[in-house]
Scaffold this motif. Structure first.
Motif, PDB file in Angstrom:
ATOM      1  N   LYS A  85       0.834  -1.213   0.000  1.00 20.62           N
ATOM      2  CA  LYS A  85       0.000   0.000   0.000  1.00 20.62           C
ATOM      3  C   LYS A  85       0.866   1.260   0.000  1.00 20.62           C
ATOM      4  O   LYS A  85       0.553   2.240  -0.671  1.00 20.62           O
ATOM      5  CB  LYS A  85      -0.941   0.006   1.210  1.00 20.62           C
ATOM      6  CG  LYS A  85      -2.103  -0.942   1.077  1.00 20.62           C
ATOM      7  CD  LYS A  85      -3.001  -0.901   2.296  1.00 20.62           C
ATOM      8  CE  LYS A  85      -4.107  -1.915   2.170  1.00 20.62           C
ATOM      9  NZ  LYS A  85      -4.973  -1.946   3.352  1.00 20.62           N
ATOM     10  N   LYS A 114       2.302   1.663  -3.438  1.00 22.17           N
ATOM     11  CA  LYS A 114       1.255   2.142  -4.344  1.00 22.17           C
ATOM     12  C   LYS A 114       1.006   3.636  -4.147  1.00 22.17           C
ATOM     13  O   LYS A 114       0.772   4.370  -5.107  1.00 22.17           O
ATOM     14  CB  LYS A 114      -0.039   1.355  -4.104  1.00 22.17           C
ATOM     15  CG  LYS A 114      -1.131   1.675  -5.084  1.00 22.17           C
ATOM     16  CD  LYS A 114      -2.335   0.769  -4.892  1.00 22.17           C
ATOM     17  CE  LYS A 114      -3.378   1.087  -5.951  1.00 22.17           C
ATOM     18  NZ  LYS A 114      -4.511   0.161  -5.880  1.00 22.17           N
ATOM     19  N   THR A 151       3.747   5.733  -5.972  1.00 25.43           N
ATOM     20  CA  THR A 151       4.038   5.368  -7.355  1.00 25.43           C
ATOM     21  C   THR A 151       2.893   5.817  -8.255  1.00 25.43           C
ATOM     22  O   THR A 151       1.724   5.708  -7.884  1.00 25.43           O
ATOM     23  CB  THR A 151       4.217   3.838  -7.474  1.00 25.43           C
ATOM     24  OG1 THR A 151       5.188   3.410  -6.520  1.00 25.43           O
ATOM     25  CG2 THR A 151       4.659   3.426  -8.860  1.00 25.43           C
ATOM     26  N   PRO A 156       0.028   5.543 -10.656  1.00 25.48           N
ATOM     27  CA  PRO A 156      -0.865   4.386 -10.773  1.00 25.48           C
ATOM     28  C   PRO A 156      -0.595   3.511 -12.008  1.00 25.48           C
ATOM     29  O   PRO A 156      -0.666   2.286 -11.923  1.00 25.48           O
ATOM     30  CB  PRO A 156      -2.260   5.006 -10.844  1.00 25.48           C
ATOM     31  CG  PRO A 156      -2.121   6.329 -10.166  1.00 25.48           C
ATOM     32  CD  PRO A 156      -0.728   6.784 -10.455  1.00 25.48           C
ATOM     33  N   GLN A 157      -0.286   4.117 -13.126  1.00 22.90           N
ATOM     34  CA  GLN A 157      -0.015   3.329 -14.334  1.00 22.90           C
ATOM     35  C   GLN A 157       1.272   2.530 -14.188  1.00 22.90           C
ATOM     36  O   GLN A 157       1.338   1.375 -14.601  1.00 22.90           O
ATOM     37  CB  GLN A 157       0.066   4.240 -15.553  1.00 22.90           C
ATOM     38  CG  GLN A 157      -1.265   4.885 -15.889  1.00 22.90           C
ATOM     39  CD  GLN A 157      -1.111   6.025 -16.884  1.00 22.90           C
ATOM     40  OE1 GLN A 157      -0.095   6.706 -16.903  1.00 22.90           O
ATOM     41  NE2 GLN A 157      -2.134   6.224 -17.696  1.00 22.90           N
ATOM     42  N   PHE A 217       2.605   1.565 -11.312  1.00 28.07           N
ATOM     43  CA  PHE A 217       2.351   0.542 -10.299  1.00 28.07           C
ATOM     44  C   PHE A 217       1.600  -0.640 -10.906  1.00 28.07           C
ATOM     45  O   PHE A 217       2.007  -1.793 -10.728  1.00 28.07           O
ATOM     46  CB  PHE A 217       1.552   1.126  -9.126  1.00 28.07           C
ATOM     47  CG  PHE A 217       1.218   0.107  -8.079  1.00 28.07           C
ATOM     48  CD1 PHE A 217       2.157  -0.244  -7.123  1.00 28.07           C
ATOM     49  CD2 PHE A 217      -0.025  -0.511  -8.055  1.00 28.07           C
ATOM     50  CE1 PHE A 217       1.869  -1.199  -6.157  1.00 28.07           C
ATOM     51  CE2 PHE A 217      -0.323  -1.468  -7.091  1.00 28.07           C
ATOM     52  CZ  PHE A 217       0.621  -1.806  -6.143  1.00 28.07           C
ATOM     53  N   ASP A 218       0.521  -0.363 -11.629  1.00 24.86           N
ATOM     54  CA  ASP A 218      -0.259  -1.444 -12.247  1.00 24.86           C
ATOM     55  C   ASP A 218       0.585  -2.240 -13.231  1.00 24.86           C
ATOM     56  O   ASP A 218       0.529  -3.473 -13.258  1.00 24.86           O
ATOM     57  CB  ASP A 218      -1.492  -0.878 -12.948  1.00 24.86           C
ATOM     58  CG  ASP A 218      -2.523  -0.324 -11.976  1.00 24.86           C
ATOM     59  OD1 ASP A 218      -2.449  -0.641 -10.762  1.00 24.86           O
ATOM     60  OD2 ASP A 218      -3.405   0.446 -12.418  1.00 24.86           O
ATOM     61  N   GLY A 219       1.382  -1.557 -14.027  1.00 23.54           N
ATOM     62  CA  GLY A 219       2.251  -2.244 -14.983  1.00 23.54           C
ATOM     63  C   GLY A 219       3.287  -3.104 -14.286  1.00 23.54           C
ATOM     64  O   GLY A 219       3.577  -4.229 -14.713  1.00 23.54           O
ATOM     65  N   SER A 220       3.848  -2.590 -13.202  1.00 19.64           N
ATOM     66  CA  SER A 220       4.854  -3.330 -12.449  1.00 19.64           C
ATOM     67  C   SER A 220       4.263  -4.592 -11.821  1.00 19.64           C
ATOM     68  O   SER A 220       4.877  -5.665 -11.857  1.00 19.64           O
ATOM     69  CB  SER A 220       5.445  -2.433 -11.363  1.00 19.64           C
ATOM     70  OG  SER A 220       6.389  -3.127 -10.604  1.00 19.64           O
ATOM     71  N   MET A 221       3.087  -4.475 -11.260  1.00 24.95           N
ATOM     72  CA  MET A 221       2.452  -5.644 -10.641  1.00 24.95           C
ATOM     73  C   MET A 221       2.062  -6.673 -11.701  1.00 24.95           C
ATOM     74  O   MET A 221       2.204  -7.883 -11.492  1.00 24.95           O
ATOM     75  CB  MET A 221       1.240  -5.231  -9.805  1.00 24.95           C
ATOM     76  CG  MET A 221       1.599  -4.397  -8.576  1.00 24.95           C
ATOM     77  SD  MET A 221       3.008  -5.022  -7.597  1.00 24.95           S
ATOM     78  CE  MET A 221       2.426  -6.587  -7.046  1.00 24.95           C
ATOM     79  N   HIS A 222       1.596  -6.198 -12.851  1.00 25.65           N
ATOM     80  CA  HIS A 222       1.257  -7.099 -13.953  1.00 25.65           C
ATOM     81  C   HIS A 222       2.520  -7.832 -14.415  1.00 25.65           C
ATOM     82  O   HIS A 222       2.508  -9.047 -14.633  1.00 25.65           O
ATOM     83  CB  HIS A 222       0.626  -6.302 -15.105  1.00 25.65           C
ATOM     84  CG  HIS A 222       0.279  -7.119 -16.295  1.00 25.65           C
ATOM     85  ND1 HIS A 222      -0.771  -7.994 -16.310  1.00 25.65           N
ATOM     86  CD2 HIS A 222       0.863  -7.193 -17.515  1.00 25.65           C
ATOM     87  CE1 HIS A 222      -0.829  -8.588 -17.490  1.00 25.65           C
ATOM     88  NE2 HIS A 222       0.155  -8.110 -18.241  1.00 25.65           N
ATOM     89  N   GLU A 223       3.609  -7.083 -14.529  1.00 26.47           N
ATOM     90  CA  GLU A 223       4.885  -7.663 -14.942  1.00 26.47           C
ATOM     91  C   GLU A 223       5.341  -8.722 -13.940  1.00 26.47           C
ATOM     92  O   GLU A 223       5.801  -9.796 -14.324  1.00 26.47           O
ATOM     93  CB  GLU A 223       5.929  -6.554 -15.042  1.00 26.47           C
ATOM     94  CG  GLU A 223       7.298  -7.021 -15.442  1.00 26.47           C
ATOM     95  CD  GLU A 223       8.310  -5.874 -15.462  1.00 26.47           C
ATOM     96  OE1 GLU A 223       9.505  -6.192 -15.461  1.00 26.47           O
ATOM     97  OE2 GLU A 223       7.921  -4.691 -15.451  1.00 26.47           O
TER      98      GLU A 223
END
Length: 174
Positions: free
Chosen positions: A77, A80, A83, A85-86, A88-94
């Motif tokens: 959290k 997040k 960072t 948001p885009q 962060f989301d890309g990093s978690m997806h990766e």
């Protein structure tokens, strides 16, 4: 003419010195087009580091293993919140894709290797029968997630999951 130049030489030296100072100051001061005022939503311009772990627990690994680590819930959290948001989301997806691919590759190529997921541990303690220990403090790694591989009798190493094969096989086959 020569006498005029000799008389003006100190003046020229002073003018050159003044021009150098002005040029130096101009080069070091930001141009208007380069000035960027950071906004609260513009966090990628700030040199940030991974927040420390909320937990102080250790995970003890005493067998050959691949250890996948990721931040604990509170730490995630905090990451997040600082960072974009885009990003962060890309990093978690990766991370999810890298972890899934690494799990699949390890199960297929080294089925006897133990796969361990670590989320609520700050320290990874790798031990062997000789009671030697390798302690890794995950707070010292700025990567929010990652992977270490360990073989008894060798020091554990951090592995770039996108290049798993280049590190994995030489490490376990030596």
């Amino acid at each position: 003419m020569k006498s005029i130049l000799i008389q003006l030489q100190p003046t020229f030296s002073g003018i050159l010195l003044l021009l150098n100072i002005m040029f130096f100051n101009t080069c070091n001061s930001p141009q208007k087009s380069e000035v960027h005022i950071a906004k609260s939503s513009d966090k990628q311009n700030v040199n940030l580091h991974k927040p420390p772990s909320t937990f102080q627990d250790s995970l003890i690994i005493n067998t050959a293993a691949a250890v996948f680590y990721l931040p604990d819930t509170i730490q995630l959290k905090k990451i997040k919140s600082i960072t974009n948001p885009q990003i962060f989301d890309g990093s978690m997806h990766e991370y999810i894709l890298q972890q899934r691919n690494a799990h699949t590759e390890l199960k297929n190529k080294l089925p006897n290797l133990k796969l361990i997921d670590s989320e609520n541990n700050r320290y990874l303690v790798f031990t062997n029968p000789s009671k030697n220990q390798y302690i890794i403090d995950l707070d010292q790694y700025d990567d929010a997630y990652g992977m270490f591989i360990y073989d008894i009798g060798k020091a554990p190493i951090f592995v770039d999951m996108t290049n798993l094969e280049t590190t994995l096989y030489p490490y376990f086959n030596k």
